[in-house]
Design an enzyme around this catalytic site. Structure first.
Site, short mmCIF file in Angstrom:
data_model
loop_
_atom_site.label_atom_id
_atom_site.label_comp_id
_atom_site.label_asym_id
_atom_site.label_seq_id
_atom_site.Cartn_x
_atom_site.Cartn_y
_atom_site.Cartn_z
CG HIS A 7 -8.71 20.25 -7.79
ND1 HIS A 7 -7.65 20.83 -7.49
CD2 HIS A 7 -9.43 20.93 -6.81
CE1 HIS A 7 -7.84 21.73 -6.69
NE2 HIS A 7 -8.80 22.51 -6.27
CG ASN A 43 5.95 9.95 5.15
OD1 ASN A 43 5.96 10.15 4.48
ND2 ASN A 43 5.60 9.01 6.28
CB SER A 84 -4.77 20.30 -6.24
OG SER A 84 -5.34 19.30 -5.36
CG PHE A 140 -1.36 -1.36 1.10
CD1 PHE A 140 -2.57 -1.44 0.43
CD2 PHE A 140 -1.42 -2.18 2.71
CE1 PHE A 140 -3.08 -2.56 0.60
CE2 PHE A 140 -2.24 -3.18 2.14
CZ PHE A 140 -3.83 -3.01 1.24
CG HIS A 167 11.44 9.81 6.55
ND1 HIS A 167 10.00 10.27 7.55
CD2 HIS A 167 10.21 8.69 5.73
CE1 HIS A 167 8.96 9.72 7.34
NE2 HIS A 167 9.55 8.60 6.24
#
Length: 393
Positions: free
Chosen positions: A192, A252, A187, A32, A219
């Site tokens: 949108h 992140n 976006s 995932f 990160h």
């Protein structure tokens, strides 16, 4: 309280069985987190918009955040704290927040209420010796006049950035909006032009910025960087060593693998989505271009028509509150033009280092007298005609 049936919503789903099947493939794979589907979507996205590189992130807002952050981390930093960035006074909040968060001076300039984009004459006079960048926002599908903006910045050490989150698929002189600046953001939120649940992208032709974006998306580590890159040079051949090596203060803001899989299918449909939005816009313009008390957005180049702005003329016999009431009673969803004049938000502006370049009369005007209704990737001819008939009375 009487519940009103919505006959003309702001947005509608762009998904069918292709997106549902894409989701199911990811569920079946049991993987995932960001992976091959995101990578393929990024490749497809860059190719579609004619850019060398694309980085998918969790939203258009985080795309803006990474775009600004990346400019502090180049070998020769393009931004330092205190630098001035010119912005239009009308945009979404997260156009501005990354500028504040990175200690930049935000210089607000009025919009042109005809195009809803930055006023070009006021932009020219707003530039100071501190100005390092212009963050142009393509509002409601309408591209800025980048030929004019480029001419204004000619001979000056000023670069252009684009917030294109509302204008996917817009073009100027055959070139895609979002590709005129050093970087451009997009976006893919539900309402949108395409929808990947939540999602956004940053595109650029600059390889160093691309590597920085890859790093700070996850990160600030080196794990997602190419073997040879602009940040660390040659990576270690020991994957154990490189797995948890941190080199930049990152975030992140990775997208889900599911979002990438959906995006692959959505991009295939984007040309037909834009075509239908423009067909709807043709009907809208034909009906409303000579309306006695409503002005509409003036198109620059080829708009992708995010929505349809309705701006009351000074001679209007009704107020905006009365206009809103009419629309709601008819089951037509509406909302302010983005945030209206962002400078009215005094509570949050106390955290900003900012200046205002002169009066913002047009931003104030649309804040009090403007709103917009939706445009979709489906035929809205009947809804638009109904809208016109309601406002003819």
């Amino acid at each position: 309280m009487r519940k009103i049936m919505i006959n003309f919503p702001l947005a509608s789903s762009t998904w069918d069985e292709k997106e549902l099947n894409a989701i199911q493939r990811i569920i079946d794979s049991n993987m995932f987190t960001m992976g091959e589907s995101v990578k393929q979507y990024e490749k497809d996205f860059a190719e579609y918009f004619g850019s060398k590189y694309s980085v998918m992130v969790s939203s258009g807002s985080t795309a803006n955040l990474l775009m600004i952050a990346a400019l502090f981390f180049t070998k020769k930093p393009k931004f330092k704290r205190g630098d001035e960035v010119i912005v239009p006074a009308v945009s979404w909040s997260t156009t501005y927040f990354p500028l504040q968060q990175y200690g930049l001076n935000v210089r607000f300039v009025d919009i042109d209420k005809k195009t809803l984009n930055i006023d070009l004459d006021k932009l020219k006079s707003a530039i100071t010796e501190k100005t390092k960048a212009i963050l142009a926002v393509n509002l409601l599908g309408n591209p800025n006049d980048f030929d004019a903006i480029t001419k204004i910045t000619e001979g000056k050490d000023i670069f252009i950035l684009e917030d294109n989150c509302e204008s996917m698929g817009a073009r100027l002189n055959g070139k895609q909006a979002g590709t005129y600046g050093l970087m451009g953001t997009f976006s893919s939120f539900f309402s949108h032009h395409i929808a990947t649940m939540e999602g956004g992208c940053v595109i650029t032709d600059d390889e160093e910025l691309y590597h920085i974006l890859l790093c700070i998306r996850a990160h600030g580590w080196t794990r997602n960087l190419p073997e040879f890159n602009h940040i660390t040079g040659q990576k270690s051949i020991d994957p154990f060593e490189e797995s948890f090596k941190f080199v930049l203060p990152g975030y992140n803001v990775r997208p889900l693998e599911m979002s990438g899989a959906i995006g692959i299918e959505q991009l295939k449909k984007l040309p037909s989505f834009i075509e239908m939005r423009r067909k709807n816009a043709t009907i809208f313009k034909e009906l409303f271009s000579s309306h006695p008390y409503i002005d509409i957005q003036q198109e620059t180049g080829e708009s992708s028509w995010f929505g349809f702005a309705l701006i009351l003329k000074e001679s209007s016999p009704i107020t905006r509150a009365e206009l809103v009431k009419k629309l709601i009673e008819a089951g037509i969803e509406c909302r302010p033009i983005v945030t209206g004049n962002f400078l009215k938000n005094k509570e949050v502006l106390k955290f900003f280092d900012y200046t205002i370049a002169g009066e913002v009369t047009d931003a104030e005007y649309i804040d009090k007298h403007g709103l917009f209704v939706g445009n979709h990737q489906i035929d809205l001819s009947e809804q638009i005609k109904n809208l016109f008939n309601i406002l003819k009375k």
